[in-house]
Design a protein around this motif. Structure first.
Motif, PDB file in Angstrom:
ATOM      1  N   GLU A 139     -34.886  72.410  12.522  1.00  0.00           N
ATOM      2  CA  GLU A 139     -35.496  73.724  12.305  1.00  0.00           C
ATOM      3  C   GLU A 139     -35.082  74.271  10.939  1.00  0.00           C
ATOM      4  O   GLU A 139     -35.879  74.910  10.251  1.00  0.00           O
ATOM      5  CB  GLU A 139     -35.037  74.661  13.418  1.00  0.00           C
ATOM      6  CG  GLU A 139     -35.921  75.843  13.633  1.00  0.00           C
ATOM      7  CD  GLU A 139     -35.517  76.615  14.871  1.00  0.00           C
ATOM      8  OE1 GLU A 139     -35.025  77.747  14.701  1.00  0.00           O
ATOM      9  OE2 GLU A 139     -35.687  76.087  15.975  1.00  0.00           O
ATOM     10  N   ASN A 140     -33.843  74.013  10.537  1.00  0.00           N
ATOM     11  CA  ASN A 140     -33.349  74.463   9.243  1.00  0.00           C
ATOM     12  C   ASN A 140     -34.120  73.812   8.105  1.00  0.00           C
ATOM     13  O   ASN A 140     -34.480  74.474   7.129  1.00  0.00           O
ATOM     14  CB  ASN A 140     -31.857  74.152   9.120  1.00  0.00           C
ATOM     15  CG  ASN A 140     -31.277  74.631   7.816  1.00  0.00           C
ATOM     16  OD1 ASN A 140     -31.400  75.784   7.450  1.00  0.00           O
ATOM     17  ND2 ASN A 140     -30.629  73.724   7.106  1.00  0.00           N
ATOM     18  N   ILE A 199     -37.210  72.597   8.088  1.00  0.00           N
ATOM     19  CA  ILE A 199     -38.572  73.119   8.030  1.00  0.00           C
ATOM     20  C   ILE A 199     -38.574  74.534   7.464  1.00  0.00           C
ATOM     21  O   ILE A 199     -39.409  74.888   6.626  1.00  0.00           O
ATOM     22  CB  ILE A 199     -39.219  73.082   9.432  1.00  0.00           C
ATOM     23  CG1 ILE A 199     -39.297  71.647   9.949  1.00  0.00           C
ATOM     24  CG2 ILE A 199     -40.592  73.739   9.420  1.00  0.00           C
ATOM     25  CD1 ILE A 199     -40.034  70.687   9.037  1.00  0.00           C
ATOM     26  N   TYR A 200     -37.621  75.355   7.902  1.00  0.00           N
ATOM     27  CA  TYR A 200     -37.539  76.718   7.378  1.00  0.00           C
ATOM     28  C   TYR A 200     -37.263  76.711   5.878  1.00  0.00           C
ATOM     29  O   TYR A 200     -37.887  77.470   5.117  1.00  0.00           O
ATOM     30  CB  TYR A 200     -36.454  77.518   8.108  1.00  0.00           C
ATOM     31  CG  TYR A 200     -36.215  78.847   7.447  1.00  0.00           C
ATOM     32  CD1 TYR A 200     -37.123  79.892   7.606  1.00  0.00           C
ATOM     33  CD2 TYR A 200     -35.113  79.055   6.623  1.00  0.00           C
ATOM     34  CE1 TYR A 200     -36.937  81.107   6.975  1.00  0.00           C
ATOM     35  CE2 TYR A 200     -34.915  80.262   5.987  1.00  0.00           C
ATOM     36  CZ  TYR A 200     -35.829  81.282   6.166  1.00  0.00           C
ATOM     37  OH  TYR A 200     -35.650  82.482   5.527  1.00  0.00           O
ATOM     38  N   LEU A 201     -36.338  75.873   5.425  1.00  0.00           N
ATOM     39  CA  LEU A 201     -36.025  75.820   3.998  1.00  0.00           C
ATOM     40  C   LEU A 201     -37.237  75.391   3.180  1.00  0.00           C
ATOM     41  O   LEU A 201     -37.483  75.930   2.098  1.00  0.00           O
ATOM     42  CB  LEU A 201     -34.857  74.867   3.741  1.00  0.00           C
ATOM     43  CG  LEU A 201     -33.471  75.431   3.991  1.00  0.00           C
ATOM     44  CD1 LEU A 201     -32.421  74.331   3.852  1.00  0.00           C
ATOM     45  CD2 LEU A 201     -33.171  76.561   3.022  1.00  0.00           C
ATOM     46  N   LEU A 202     -37.997  74.429   3.684  1.00  0.00           N
ATOM     47  CA  LEU A 202     -39.195  73.984   2.968  1.00  0.00           C
ATOM     48  C   LEU A 202     -40.196  75.133   2.867  1.00  0.00           C
ATOM     49  O   LEU A 202     -40.733  75.411   1.786  1.00  0.00           O
ATOM     50  CB  LEU A 202     -39.822  72.778   3.670  1.00  0.00           C
ATOM     51  CG  LEU A 202     -41.108  72.240   3.048  1.00  0.00           C
ATOM     52  CD1 LEU A 202     -40.894  71.841   1.591  1.00  0.00           C
ATOM     53  CD2 LEU A 202     -41.622  71.057   3.859  1.00  0.00           C
ATOM     54  N   ALA A 203     -40.441  75.813   3.961  1.00  0.00           N
ATOM     55  CA  ALA A 203     -41.375  76.939   3.947  1.00  0.00           C
ATOM     56  C   ALA A 203     -40.864  78.048   3.034  1.00  0.00           C
ATOM     57  O   ALA A 203     -41.641  78.655   2.284  1.00  0.00           O
ATOM     58  CB  ALA A 203     -41.582  77.457   5.368  1.00  0.00           C
ATOM     59  N   LYS A 259     -45.174  72.895  12.255  1.00  0.00           N
ATOM     60  CA  LYS A 259     -43.940  72.596  12.973  1.00  0.00           C
ATOM     61  C   LYS A 259     -43.935  73.269  14.336  1.00  0.00           C
ATOM     62  O   LYS A 259     -43.598  72.669  15.348  1.00  0.00           O
ATOM     63  CB  LYS A 259     -42.724  73.050  12.152  1.00  0.00           C
ATOM     64  CG  LYS A 259     -41.404  72.863  12.852  1.00  0.00           C
ATOM     65  CD  LYS A 259     -41.112  71.421  13.143  1.00  0.00           C
ATOM     66  CE  LYS A 259     -39.750  71.281  13.792  1.00  0.00           C
ATOM     67  NZ  LYS A 259     -39.516  69.966  14.312  1.00  0.00           N
ATOM     68  N   SER A 260     -44.349  74.534  14.381  1.00  0.00           N
ATOM     69  CA  SER A 260     -44.365  75.264  15.642  1.00  0.00           C
ATOM     70  C   SER A 260     -45.364  74.670  16.608  1.00  0.00           C
ATOM     71  O   SER A 260     -45.114  74.587  17.799  1.00  0.00           O
ATOM     72  CB  SER A 260     -44.696  76.736  15.389  1.00  0.00           C
ATOM     73  OG  SER A 260     -43.719  77.311  14.573  1.00  0.00           O
TER      74      SER A 260
END
Length: 129
Positions: A49-50, A52-56, A75-76
């Motif tokens: 999750e980290n 994907i969040y960092l990429l976004a 991802k969601s």
């Protein structure tokens, strides 16, 4: 104060290094470098999750809200489909409510709050209210 050992906590040591470098590049406003590393991290740890969040977050900070929204929604949607693939229900959360946002199923209570906030900012910037 005790130091956190990534190996004892089940955290991939590569993810710790990548995360630190990405945050450094973001603080230096080197968005291309941050995006490059964030893409590598997301490829190395696709279920993180980290990552994907960092990429976004990198995409959003570089001015590409559409890409950031796409990363967060894809991802969601993958997580939602994986958890509900055998239930026979489409776009229905655990409480029975419809969880469709922008055409993609997303179970908001299972995502991290910073990712939800970033998704909301992306949608607002794109005019998807």
């Amino acid at each position: 104060m005790t130091a956190v050992n990534p190996l004892e906590d089940g955290i991939d040591p590569d993810e710790v290094v990548y995360t630190s470098l990405i945050q450094t590049y973001l603080s230096l406003l080197c968005y291309d470098n941050a995006i490059f590393l964030a893409e590598r991290l997301a490829a190395h740890c696709p279920t993180s999750e980290n990552a994907i969040y960092l990429l976004a977050h990198c995409y959003y900070r570089s001015g590409s809200a559409k890409r950031a929204r796409s990363v967060l929604l894809s991802k969601s949607t993958m997580e939602w489909n994986a958890t509900n693939s055998n239930s026979g229900r489409n776009n229905v959360g655990s409480d029975g409510n419809d969880v469709t946002i922008g055409g993609a199923g997303i179970e908001l209570e299972r995502t991290r709050s910073s990712a939800r906030y970033l998704l909301a900012k992306c949608c607002f910037d794109l005019g998807n209210y």
